[in-house]
Structure formats: C-alpha cells, structure tokens
Write an enzyme that holds these catalytic residues in place. Sequence first.
Site, short mmCIF file in Angstrom:
data_model
loop_
_atom_site.label_atom_id
_atom_site.label_comp_id
_atom_site.label_asym_id
_atom_site.label_seq_id
_atom_site.Cartn_x
_atom_site.Cartn_y
_atom_site.Cartn_z
N LYS A 15 49.60 7.59 75.26
CA LYS A 15 49.01 8.72 76.12
C LYS A 15 47.48 8.93 75.24
O LYS A 15 46.92 9.62 76.73
CB LYS A 15 49.92 9.71 76.12
CG LYS A 15 51.54 9.88 76.65
CD LYS A 15 52.22 10.78 76.37
CE LYS A 15 53.50 10.94 77.32
NZ LYS A 15 54.59 11.60 76.73
N GLN B 13 55.41 16.58 73.56
CA GLN B 13 56.37 15.56 73.69
C GLN B 13 58.51 16.14 73.55
O GLN B 13 58.19 16.29 72.67
CB GLN B 13 56.10 14.42 72.90
CG GLN B 13 56.75 13.08 72.90
CD GLN B 13 56.53 12.87 73.97
OE1 GLN B 13 55.59 12.33 74.69
NE2 GLN B 13 57.54 11.43 74.88
N ASP C 210 52.86 18.26 82.54
CA ASP C 210 54.21 17.47 82.62
C ASP C 210 54.95 18.60 83.92
O ASP C 210 56.28 18.18 83.67
CB ASP C 210 55.15 17.80 81.53
CG ASP C 210 55.46 16.81 80.40
OD1 ASP C 210 55.53 15.46 81.15
OD2 ASP C 210 55.48 16.75 79.24
N1 GUN Z 1 59.68 12.51 76.57
C1 GUN Z 1 60.55 11.27 77.14
N2 GUN Z 1 59.26 11.06 78.74
C2 GUN Z 1 58.73 12.73 79.15
C3 GUN Z 1 57.63 12.58 79.31
O1 GUN Z 1 57.52 12.54 80.68
N3 GUN Z 1 57.60 14.09 79.10
C4 GUN Z 1 57.03 14.80 77.75
N4 GUN Z 1 56.93 15.79 77.74
N5 GUN Z 1 58.19 14.09 76.89
C5 GUN Z 1 58.91 12.62 77.17
#
Ligand code: GUN
Length: 283
Positions: free
Chosen positions: A52, A96, A119
């Site tokens: 990311k 995350q 998110d």
């Molecule tokens: N863990 C797995 N996928 C995601 C996501 O799209 N966002 C976040 N914050 N954590 C994740």
Amino acid sequence: MAILIDGKALAQKVRGEVAAAAAEMTEKGHKPGLAVILVGEDPASQVYVRNKVRACENCGMYSAKFTLPAETSTEEVIALVEKLNRDDAIDGILVQLPLPKGIDRKAVLRAIAPEKDSDMLHPENLGELASGADCLAPCTPSGVMRMLEEYDIPVEGKRCCVIGRSELVGRPAALLLTGKNGTVTVCHSRTADLAEETRRADILVAAIGKPKFVTADMIKPGAAVIDVGINRLPDGSLCGDVDFEAAEKVAGWITPVPGGCGPMTIAMLLDNTIKLAKKRLGL
Ligand code: GUN
C-alpha cells in the site's frame, strides 16, 4: 472457458487515473497523503502495508507509515489516529486489520475522522452506504464493482450471491450490488444449502477465507465468479476461495488469485484517498 478478469491490468489503469489526479493536486499546492497504521507483526499484514505504501508513492502521493508494537494499548492507537485527524498533510488514514487481540477494533475505527476514512469503515460511512447513498465504499468491494463495470457484466436484475458477511467485504459488497439493482443473497457458515444458493447466481462473490471452497458444481454455467480470497497454502503458494482450474471451465468470467481482487483493493484505496482529499479541500 471463462473470460479472465485481469485485476492487475485494471488496477494499473486506476492507478494511472490516481497519479494524474495526484499530480494535478500537487500542482495546486497540496500533495495528497495517506497514513497507514500497522499494529503488531502479522506477516501477511506487513506485506499488504508495504504494498500500500509503495503504491501510494508510485502514484505521486505522500505516504506516512506508522508501525506500533502488538502490546500497544487501544488508547495509544486512538491518540495516533487523532493526531493524524488534525494533520493537514494527511487526507486518508488506514488502520490495517486485523488488529492484535486486546485492541478495541471498533473504538479505533470510530476514532478515524469520517472525512479521512480511506477504508470507509467508520460507522458513519458504513451507515451512509447502508442508507443507499451514492458514496465511497470499502476498498475491496469497490474493486469488485469496478471489475464488473469494466467488463460490462450486468448487475441490474441479476441474481447475486455473496458468500461471507464480513464488515470489510461481504456486507458492503451486498449493499453495493443492491445499489446496482442486483437481487442479492448473502450466504455464510449457517446457510442451510449453500450450493443451492450459489448455483442460482449470475454473479458469485466468494469472500470466505477458505482455500478452493467454491467448486465447479457450485457455479451456474456462464456466471461471473469474483474470488476475494487470498489464502496461503502449506507449500507457500497463494490461492483463492475458488477452485480456479475447475471453475474457469464453467464460469463466464473469473478473477484469478493472485492478480484479481488483491491489486484492485490497493488501487481503490488510493482512489478513495484522492476523492477524500478533493472533497476535504473543496477541489
Ligand atoms: N485487511 C485486509 N484487507 C483490508 C482492508 O481493505 N483494509 C484494512 N484496513 N485492513 C485490511
């Protein structure tokens, strides 16, 4: 043989759009920025976060990564989130998931300013989505919708089956498909006859987290099969929730793993962040 939905190529295209928007904003004096918070040492999360941050930088965005030990308290994570809420260089904040045991996930997500919630997992943002508003949505289901759109896969009036009811994927995916006038069924571990449900679906979204769970006999011939799963097998290789080799002979469209939903999730994260930045700055 199914048409392969190339998530990697589409993600590249979305990232190109993001890079152009980021360059335009930077020109106007604000480089869009994303803060990523990782708590603990989960190896899969470390890889996702690294990807990311790298994607962010490759698109000409500012990225700030915060790594905290697993023993961090809920209050300490919230204090960092609140500091980032006030930081003008930051347009989007991502914590995350999953968070280590002992951290109050809901409290942390609630602490993120809704206007900086890349998110879209803040209850206010999920509420907007549930109300049927035309708003941003969590990254993975947004990526699913973008893939359907790009491949001209009709949703309106179609039977859609989502396997999995998670807050991150299954539930918001069902809301987005409903918003596009699909007739949506959400299945889960207590569904009485899962195969009967999946076999009726024109669009099947698998978000269960079990390797090769969806077998060819569970798929309606010609259906679009979207595999959200990323599972690591004992030999170290990755596979989805769908038995790809068998499924591609039955499905009309199918996403591979890797190279399907994974890259799209990251691309939509950047896309969400740019849109939040534009909105927040009135651009
Ligand atoms: N863990 C797995 N996928 C995601 C996501 O799209 N966002 C976040 N914050 N954590 C994740």
